[in-house]
Design an enzyme around this catalytic site. Structure first.
Site, PDB file in Angstrom:
ATOM      1  N   HIS A 197       2.200   7.855 -18.776  1.00 31.35           N
ATOM      2  CA  HIS A 197       1.075   8.169 -17.887  1.00 31.35           C
ATOM      3  C   HIS A 197       0.461   9.474 -18.345  1.00 31.35           C
ATOM      4  O   HIS A 197       1.173  10.373 -18.801  1.00 31.35           O
ATOM      5  CB  HIS A 197       1.563   8.342 -16.434  1.00 31.35           C
ATOM      6  CG  HIS A 197       0.529   8.982 -15.547  1.00 31.35           C
ATOM      7  ND1 HIS A 197      -0.452   8.243 -14.919  1.00 31.35           N
ATOM      8  CD2 HIS A 197       0.285  10.285 -15.238  1.00 31.35           C
ATOM      9  CE1 HIS A 197      -1.243   9.073 -14.250  1.00 31.35           C
ATOM     10  NE2 HIS A 197      -0.812  10.315 -14.432  1.00 31.35           N
ATOM     11  N   ARG A 216      -5.097  11.667 -23.330  1.00 28.10           N
ATOM     12  CA  ARG A 216      -5.568  10.295 -23.120  1.00 28.10           C
ATOM     13  C   ARG A 216      -5.780   9.591 -24.470  1.00 28.10           C
ATOM     14  O   ARG A 216      -5.451   8.417 -24.633  1.00 28.10           O
ATOM     15  CB  ARG A 216      -6.876  10.280 -22.319  1.00 28.10           C
ATOM     16  CG  ARG A 216      -6.774  10.806 -20.895  1.00 28.10           C
ATOM     17  CD  ARG A 216      -6.013   9.930 -19.957  1.00 28.10           C
ATOM     18  NE  ARG A 216      -6.557   8.602 -19.846  1.00 28.10           N
ATOM     19  CZ  ARG A 216      -6.124   7.689 -18.969  1.00 28.10           C
ATOM     20  NH1 ARG A 216      -5.119   7.975 -18.130  1.00 28.10           N
ATOM     21  NH2 ARG A 216      -6.652   6.489 -18.929  1.00 28.10           N
ATOM     22  N   THR A 251      -4.906   1.541 -21.788  1.00 29.32           N
ATOM     23  CA  THR A 251      -3.942   1.154 -20.751  1.00 29.32           C
ATOM     24  C   THR A 251      -3.123  -0.068 -21.177  1.00 29.32           C
ATOM     25  O   THR A 251      -1.903  -0.101 -20.997  1.00 29.32           O
ATOM     26  CB  THR A 251      -4.692   0.840 -19.434  1.00 29.32           C
ATOM     27  OG1 THR A 251      -5.499   1.971 -19.097  1.00 29.32           O
ATOM     28  CG2 THR A 251      -3.734   0.524 -18.311  1.00 29.32           C
TER      29      THR A 251
HETATM   30  O1  CDP Z   1      -2.546   4.649 -16.909  1.00 30.45           O
HETATM   31  P1  CDP Z   1      -4.039   4.517 -17.079  1.00 30.45           P
HETATM   32  O2  CDP Z   1      -4.785   5.704 -16.514  1.00 30.45           O
HETATM   33  O3  CDP Z   1      -4.412   4.187 -18.478  1.00 30.45           O
HETATM   34  O4  CDP Z   1      -4.484   3.223 -16.224  1.00 30.45           O
HETATM   35  P2  CDP Z   1      -4.911   3.081 -14.688  1.00 30.45           P
HETATM   36  O5  CDP Z   1      -6.103   2.210 -14.647  1.00 30.45           O
HETATM   37  O6  CDP Z   1      -5.011   4.425 -14.037  1.00 30.45           O
HETATM   38  O7  CDP Z   1      -3.719   2.269 -14.052  1.00 30.45           O
HETATM   39  C1  CDP Z   1      -2.497   2.922 -13.717  1.00 30.45           C
HETATM   40  C2  CDP Z   1      -1.356   2.075 -14.209  1.00 30.45           C
HETATM   41  O8  CDP Z   1      -1.360   0.840 -13.507  1.00 30.45           O
HETATM   42  C3  CDP Z   1      -1.443   1.669 -15.685  1.00 30.45           C
HETATM   43  O9  CDP Z   1      -0.922   2.647 -16.564  1.00 30.45           O
HETATM   44  C4  CDP Z   1      -0.625   0.406 -15.705  1.00 30.45           C
HETATM   45  O10 CDP Z   1       0.756   0.697 -15.857  1.00 30.45           O
HETATM   46  C5  CDP Z   1      -0.840  -0.182 -14.327  1.00 30.45           C
HETATM   47  N1  CDP Z   1      -1.783  -1.309 -14.363  1.00 30.45           N
HETATM   48  C6  CDP Z   1      -1.299  -2.598 -14.226  1.00 30.45           C
HETATM   49  O11 CDP Z   1      -0.097  -2.787 -14.069  1.00 30.45           O
HETATM   50  N2  CDP Z   1      -2.172  -3.662 -14.262  1.00 30.45           N
HETATM   51  C7  CDP Z   1      -3.486  -3.478 -14.447  1.00 30.45           C
HETATM   52  N3  CDP Z   1      -4.305  -4.527 -14.480  1.00 30.45           N
HETATM   53  C8  CDP Z   1      -3.987  -2.176 -14.594  1.00 30.45           C
HETATM   54  C9  CDP Z   1      -3.112  -1.107 -14.553  1.00 30.45           C
HETATM   55 MG    MG Z   2      -4.934   6.406 -14.583  1.00 30.30          MG
END
Ligand code: CDP
Ligand code: MG
Length: 136
Positions: free
Chosen positions: A118, A88, A94
């Site tokens: 991811h 992470r 993100t």
């Molecule tokens: O991937 P990560 O765990 O950092 O973020 P998440 O909150 O688990 O969200 C999963 C994925 O959704 C992210 O990696 C983004 O690609 C997408 N996402 C998005 O398109 N728009 C947002 N406002 C938040 C997340």
């Molecule tokens: Mg996530």
């Protein structure tokens, strides 16, 4: 306590499309991760919906699932001490705009949706996500 863990990493369609998988893999290796297993696949929208089920109530869920199923991805099992949090940290925030210098998302991410990688967010989810892609 420091424990050898496994985590699931995915190189997302935007990064595969730009031929970044070897560069991103070499960042993992340089940072002490071992790649235990990897496969390049293309998943269906239904599989993406299953994988991202925790986000089903989010406004971005449909687009997210369309996106993850839009092209080939590289799924990998990574291992090292504290692999989940270490991955992470190496991925970065993100939204690539918020990601720190030296992180994968800072270097390669295009936008919050096309953020190149991811990584599992807990050891429990790492087990679930690894089983999702590597059942045998
Ligand atoms: O991937 P990560 O765990 O950092 O973020 P998440 O909150 O688990 O969200 C999963 C994925 O959704 C992210 O990696 C983004 O690609 C997408 N996402 C998005 O398109 N728009 C947002 N406002 C938040 C997340
Ligand atoms: Mg996530």
């Amino acid at each position: 306590m420091n424990q050898i863990e496994k985590t699931l990493s995915i190189i997302k369609p935007d990064a595969i499309e730009r031929n970044l998988s070897e560069d991103i893999k070499s960042i993992f290796l340089k940072n002490g991760f071992q790649i235990l297993n990897e496969k390049k696949i293309k998943i269906s929208k239904e599989e993406a919906e299953q994988f991202y089920l925790v986000h089903q109530s989010k406004p971005f869920y449909n687009e997210l699932c369309n996106y993850l199923s839009s092209g080939p991805i590289l799924v990998m099992i990574l291992t090292k001490e504290n692999a989940v949090s270490e991955n992470r940290a190496l991925m970065g925030a993100t939204d690539p705009k918020d990601a720190k210098e030296g992180t994968i998302r800072k270097k390669y991410g295009l936008s919050i949706d096309k953020n190149s990688v991811h990584g599992s967010d807990s050891t429990e989810n790492a087990v679930k996500e690894i089983n999702f892609f590597f059942k045998d």
